[in-house]
Design a protein around this motif. Structure first.
Motif, PDB file in Angstrom:
ATOM      1  N   TYR A 168       0.810  -1.216   0.000  1.00  0.00           N
ATOM      2  CA  TYR A 168       0.000   0.000   0.000  1.00  0.00           C
ATOM      3  C   TYR A 168       0.851   1.277   0.000  1.00  0.00           C
ATOM      4  O   TYR A 168       0.310   2.372   0.047  1.00  0.00           O
ATOM      5  CB  TYR A 168      -0.919   0.018   1.222  1.00  0.00           C
ATOM      6  CG  TYR A 168      -2.170  -0.817   1.083  1.00  0.00           C
ATOM      7  CD1 TYR A 168      -3.412  -0.216   0.903  1.00  0.00           C
ATOM      8  CD2 TYR A 168      -2.123  -2.199   1.135  1.00  0.00           C
ATOM      9  CE1 TYR A 168      -4.569  -0.970   0.794  1.00  0.00           C
ATOM     10  CE2 TYR A 168      -3.266  -2.970   1.016  1.00  0.00           C
ATOM     11  CZ  TYR A 168      -4.481  -2.347   0.839  1.00  0.00           C
ATOM     12  OH  TYR A 168      -5.633  -3.112   0.721  1.00  0.00           O
ATOM     13  N   HIS A 169       2.151   1.142  -0.013  1.00  0.00           N
ATOM     14  CA  HIS A 169       3.068   2.287   0.076  1.00  0.00           C
ATOM     15  C   HIS A 169       2.791   3.115   1.340  1.00  0.00           C
ATOM     16  O   HIS A 169       2.789   4.342   1.318  1.00  0.00           O
ATOM     17  CB  HIS A 169       2.954   3.177  -1.167  1.00  0.00           C
ATOM     18  CG  HIS A 169       3.235   2.450  -2.442  1.00  0.00           C
ATOM     19  ND1 HIS A 169       4.502   2.125  -2.858  1.00  0.00           N
ATOM     20  CD2 HIS A 169       2.386   1.951  -3.389  1.00  0.00           C
ATOM     21  CE1 HIS A 169       4.442   1.466  -4.010  1.00  0.00           C
ATOM     22  NE2 HIS A 169       3.168   1.347  -4.349  1.00  0.00           N
ATOM     23  N   GLN A 170       2.572   2.401   2.442  1.00  0.00           N
ATOM     24  CA  GLN A 170       2.268   3.012   3.729  1.00  0.00           C
ATOM     25  C   GLN A 170       3.548   3.163   4.546  1.00  0.00           C
ATOM     26  O   GLN A 170       4.219   2.172   4.844  1.00  0.00           O
ATOM     27  CB  GLN A 170       1.263   2.166   4.507  1.00  0.00           C
ATOM     28  CG  GLN A 170       1.080   2.548   5.962  1.00  0.00           C
ATOM     29  CD  GLN A 170       0.552   3.955   6.137  1.00  0.00           C
ATOM     30  OE1 GLN A 170      -0.398   4.349   5.471  1.00  0.00           O
ATOM     31  NE2 GLN A 170       1.163   4.722   7.027  1.00  0.00           N
ATOM     32  N   PRO A 171       3.931   4.386   4.921  1.00  0.00           N
ATOM     33  CA  PRO A 171       5.148   4.565   5.737  1.00  0.00           C
ATOM     34  C   PRO A 171       4.996   3.997   7.135  1.00  0.00           C
ATOM     35  O   PRO A 171       3.943   4.122   7.772  1.00  0.00           O
ATOM     36  CB  PRO A 171       5.338   6.094   5.771  1.00  0.00           C
ATOM     37  CG  PRO A 171       4.009   6.661   5.423  1.00  0.00           C
ATOM     38  CD  PRO A 171       3.311   5.664   4.551  1.00  0.00           C
ATOM     39  N   ILE A 172       6.074   3.364   7.606  1.00  0.00           N
ATOM     40  CA  ILE A 172       6.073   2.673   8.895  1.00  0.00           C
ATOM     41  C   ILE A 172       7.301   3.100   9.704  1.00  0.00           C
ATOM     42  O   ILE A 172       8.414   3.211   9.178  1.00  0.00           O
ATOM     43  CB  ILE A 172       6.130   1.140   8.699  1.00  0.00           C
ATOM     44  CG1 ILE A 172       4.889   0.640   7.974  1.00  0.00           C
ATOM     45  CG2 ILE A 172       6.300   0.419  10.041  1.00  0.00           C
ATOM     46  CD1 ILE A 172       3.603   0.741   8.766  1.00  0.00           C
ATOM     47  N   ASN A 195      11.418   5.249   0.672  1.00  0.00           N
ATOM     48  CA  ASN A 195      11.295   6.166   1.807  1.00  0.00           C
ATOM     49  C   ASN A 195      10.059   5.861   2.647  1.00  0.00           C
ATOM     50  O   ASN A 195       9.327   6.763   3.066  1.00  0.00           O
ATOM     51  CB  ASN A 195      11.257   7.621   1.322  1.00  0.00           C
ATOM     52  CG  ASN A 195      11.522   8.620   2.442  1.00  0.00           C
ATOM     53  OD1 ASN A 195      12.220   8.313   3.403  1.00  0.00           O
ATOM     54  ND2 ASN A 195      10.953   9.813   2.326  1.00  0.00           N
ATOM     55  N   LEU A 196       9.850   4.579   2.916  1.00  0.00           N
ATOM     56  CA  LEU A 196       8.655   4.145   3.638  1.00  0.00           C
ATOM     57  C   LEU A 196       8.934   3.638   5.043  1.00  0.00           C
ATOM     58  O   LEU A 196       8.002   3.224   5.721  1.00  0.00           O
ATOM     59  CB  LEU A 196       7.960   3.023   2.849  1.00  0.00           C
ATOM     60  CG  LEU A 196       7.326   3.400   1.510  1.00  0.00           C
ATOM     61  CD1 LEU A 196       6.758   2.158   0.834  1.00  0.00           C
ATOM     62  CD2 LEU A 196       6.239   4.451   1.690  1.00  0.00           C
ATOM     63  N   VAL A 197      10.181   3.662   5.503  1.00  0.00           N
ATOM     64  CA  VAL A 197      10.454   3.040   6.797  1.00  0.00           C
ATOM     65  C   VAL A 197      11.597   3.739   7.513  1.00  0.00           C
ATOM     66  O   VAL A 197      12.516   4.295   6.881  1.00  0.00           O
ATOM     67  CB  VAL A 197      10.796   1.541   6.625  1.00  0.00           C
ATOM     68  CG1 VAL A 197      12.158   1.343   5.979  1.00  0.00           C
ATOM     69  CG2 VAL A 197      10.710   0.790   7.945  1.00  0.00           C
TER      70      VAL A 197
END
Length: 329
Positions: A168-172, A195-197
């Motif tokens: 989902y291209h959700q940053p974590i 750039n998601l984590v």
């Protein structure tokens, strides 16, 4: 005599040594939400506890929700999700212990023995991210209990959450003190490219005797620095949390910990000062006087000095970093 890597002596326990090695909490404190229950809080009142060290049990559940909005301005996160409730790491200072009371358990040894597992966490995250009104903001994994605690080796729930987040291209954001995170370096590296984590590794002390007593089922600090080094070398943003700092126990180590973390590749750092809220106050007091009878009074009073004369300050902006509380009129 320094106590570096020395065995901690507990003379008040006598020859029988009724101290559960490998566990942080030695007692089950009263659950404030239950009217009728047995609690073991005053050891001086009982001659014989008749208590054995329990094996860990995992309570699998189909949770109703996973992602929680975080309103506190002190913790640096907008939302959090926790695949596990309770934690085998057994860190005696853990503020998450109090949350176990909401499920009818004790914040004490129950917190370390009875681990609730959200087996449907990945489905819940997917359902949450499918909401039309979701305005994408970073979600912290975990924020309460460690998402890479020993249960993760079996259940692999944290990995499944990362897989959904990547899809989902959700940053974590992740915070952990367990080297189990290195299992998922492939996913983390792929997320880092987008750039998601970001990852924060909790470090507390170089003193192995102190770590084994204070965080009994965690990996060594050297292993945690290896986490930093490995993630940094793979291009994954990584920092450290020197948390919590406890005056008289580990606060003097903070400069050396930060230096070692920077040399390992950490690009950011933070800290919190210990705060003993709710049942954690009783648990920490019991642990402190059993493990450090020679300095317990001094440590306890220094913790009070960090919070305006109390061992806990709940006011935003001050509770996590310490300071003098305003005088009561």
């Amino acid at each position: 005599m320094t106590m570096k890597n020395k065995r901690i002596i507990r003379p008040e326990l006598g020859e029988e040594g009724k101290y559960h090695e490998g566990r942080g909490a030695q007692i089950n404190t009263r659950n404030r939400f239950l009217r009728q229950e047995y609690a073991k809080e005053h050891v001086e009142a009982i001659d014989e506890w008749g208590e054995t060290d329990e094996a860990t049990i995992f309570l699998e559940e189909n949770a109703k929700s996973l992602v929680n909005k975080v309103d506190s301005p002190d913790v640096g996160m907008w939302y959090s999700m926790n695949p596990y409730q309770g934690c085998e790491h057994g860190c005696i200072y853990c503020y998450a212990r109090n949350a176990h009371e909401y499920w009818g358990y004790s914040a004490g040894s129950d917190f370390e023995h009875k681990i609730m597992v959200k087996t449907n966490a990945a489905q819940l995250l997917r359902k949450f991210l499918d909401k039309k009104d979701w305005e994408c903001k970073p979600i912290s994994l975990s924020g309460n209990t460690d998402c890479y605690q020993p249960a993760e080796r079996k259940y692999k729930i944290s990995r499944s959450l990362l897989e959904v987040a990547l899809e989902y291209h959700q940053p974590i954001g992740i915070i952990t003190k367990n080297a189990g995170i290195l299992r998922d370096v492939d996913l983390l590296q792929e997320m880092a490219v987008q750039n998601l984590v970001s990852v924060m590794v909790s470090i507390t002390t170089f003193n192995e005797a102190l770590r084994r007593a204070m965080e009994p089922r965690t990996t060594t600090i050297q292993q945690r620095l290896r986490i930093v080094e490995t993630l940094s070398a793979r291009g994954i943003p990584v920092g450290v949390m020197t948390a919590p700092m406890i005056p008289g126990l580990n606060d003097h180590e903070m400069p050396a910990l930060l230096k070692a973390a920077r040399e390992a590749g950490a690009s950011m750092a933070g800290y919190t000062v210990v705060r003993l809220n709710g049942a954690v106050k009783l648990l920490f007091h019991d642990w402190l006087y059993k493990n450090f009878p020679d300095r317990a009074d001094k440590v306890w009073h220094q913790v009070e000095a960090c919070h305006g004369g109390k061992v806990n300050d709940s006011d935003f902006g001050r509770r996590m970093r310490g300071g003098k509380a305003p005088r009561q009129s």
